[in-house]
Design a protein around this motif. Sequence first.
Motif: not given
Lengths: 288, 352
Positions: A240-243, A254, A258, A262
């Motif tokens: 999955e993508d995270r921004e 943040d 992360l 994750e």
Amino acid sequence: MSADAIRVDNIRFSYGEITAVNGISFHVEEGEIFGFLGPNGAGKSTTIKMLTGQLSPKDGEITVLGLDVTRESGAVQSQIGICFERTNLYEQMSAIENLKFFASLYGVKGFDVDRLLARVGLKDRGSDRVSSLSKGMKQRLMVARALVNESKILFLDEPTEGLDPTSANNIRNVILEERERGATVFLTTHDMLEADKLSDRVAFINEGEIVALDTPHNLKQRYGKRIMKAQVKTDSGELEDREIVMDDTSTAKDMHELFSNESVVTIHSEEASLEDIFIQITGRGLTG
Amino acid sequence: MNWRVIQALIVNDYKAFFRDKFFGIMTIVGLILFILFYFVMPARINETITIGLYSPYAAYLFDNIPEGGGAIFHTVESEDELKRSVIDNEFYVGISIPEDVWASYLSGKRPHIYVFYSADIPDEAKEMNTVLIGEMINELSGNAIEVEEVEIVLGPDMAGRQIPYRDRLLPLLVFMLMITEVIGLSNLITYELQTGTIEALLATPMRIIDFFAGKGLTGISLAFSQIFLLMMITRSLTHHAGLIVVALLLGVMMVTGIAFLIASVSKDMVSVIGWGTLVLIVLVIPAVTVVFRAPVSSWIKILPSYFLVDILHKAINFNIGWSGNVRNILPLAGFDIVFVCLGIVILKRKVR
């Protein structure tokens, strides 16, 4: 500080009821590559025609190399070179004949046609009729034609549009060489990557008006957001993508979350492109 | 005007003109063919009229007819032979006097004399021959009217030196060459407009006046050089060379203006040829009337080409110089100004 090669003050032009250019002002410094960006129909070609004396503005003033273009178009045109958007060569003549003809119009003495053809990668095709050349070769010849008089300002209207990577790269190199020589380059394009790579400053034109003008770096700083893009593996094994927006007050927190919570597979930072900024400012893309 | 730029444009136009196979070949082959055509045509006209006679019962009537004055008489053995010879154009006219001619005459009746013509003889020639034969019979029968004819020729006396067809053809050949170049020049300009090369030209030191001067001089030099060559080779400049050269220059200037007009209404080579052909049809009418000796109607005299044709015809074929052509030179110059100005104004609007 360099002198102005081009100074434009509040110019307007309309085709009947349709306003093509609506009161734009800017200046281009000597030796600068100035990118003039906008979608089709934004007013780029009309502006270039006014700057080169092919059209007279309905209002406003244009000074090129210290000369009023409207009153002294002949003197201006003898010192500039233009590469048109539309291919307009003498197709039944050879590349050499085309270049020599234009050199004779400018009264160039000791014109070295072979050297010029070599610069645009057409040395071996000089004697061929233009009609037998490919689109990319013709476009390179158009650029070569704009160089015959070793002009002080080069106006290039979409010089790499629709070209193969080799031809486009050749033209980009020529543009950079011209800047090295000391020439000013006025470049219109809707290829934002090209503009970003080549231009010292860029102006965005939309619906006949300049909506932004600065260096690509400053524009990105002002309008763009730096983003950290990461790819993480979930518990089920899917990617999955995270921004994460950088330069924000919560960026550090943040980032920490992360990496703590994750399983990060890849991570990289991404800058906003000029196209993103253009869309952000005008609400429309460049291809429209 | 920038002469360096104009010169460069002319050189480029000549290259472009002859690089186009259609116009290159048309120009060279056309010129050669026109010259050959001229020399193939007879250089002299046979001014004698051959008259066939059949008169078995009154042959002595013709025994003392003097020959000369352009008439040659031949007697034949039968009326059928006479008719056949007329049909085969061996005789211009055949006269048959029937056997009862004297009987009819002596009995107070009007005798019939039969005159045979071929089908293509014009009515005027038939009427003329009827009068001639009537006079001839009157003279032979001793009833000639005693009048003294006094011949006064108004204008150049062409008796014994009638104009050969090839010299009558010259104005037409001149116009054919001119129109070929009109179409060629229009095509050159249309190409510049169609492909946008004119945009590139006008973004250099070339001004629009240089563009028109270059194109105009290309058209004038292309057309004039060929026509001058034609006139030299056909030895048509032996008399009144100055007048003919001035007239030809005015003529090629006029057709150059017409070429500008054609270019302003044409989109491509096909439309150039279409408009050019239309112009050709109108402009050659005066030259055609010279070739076929047709009467010149008053409407033909308002065609711009009439004045040039009339100058060439008078100067070459009648040896008439400046004084007899002033009335042609002035209108021709007037048409030059009109067509060149109109062509430039209309074409300039299209270029802009």
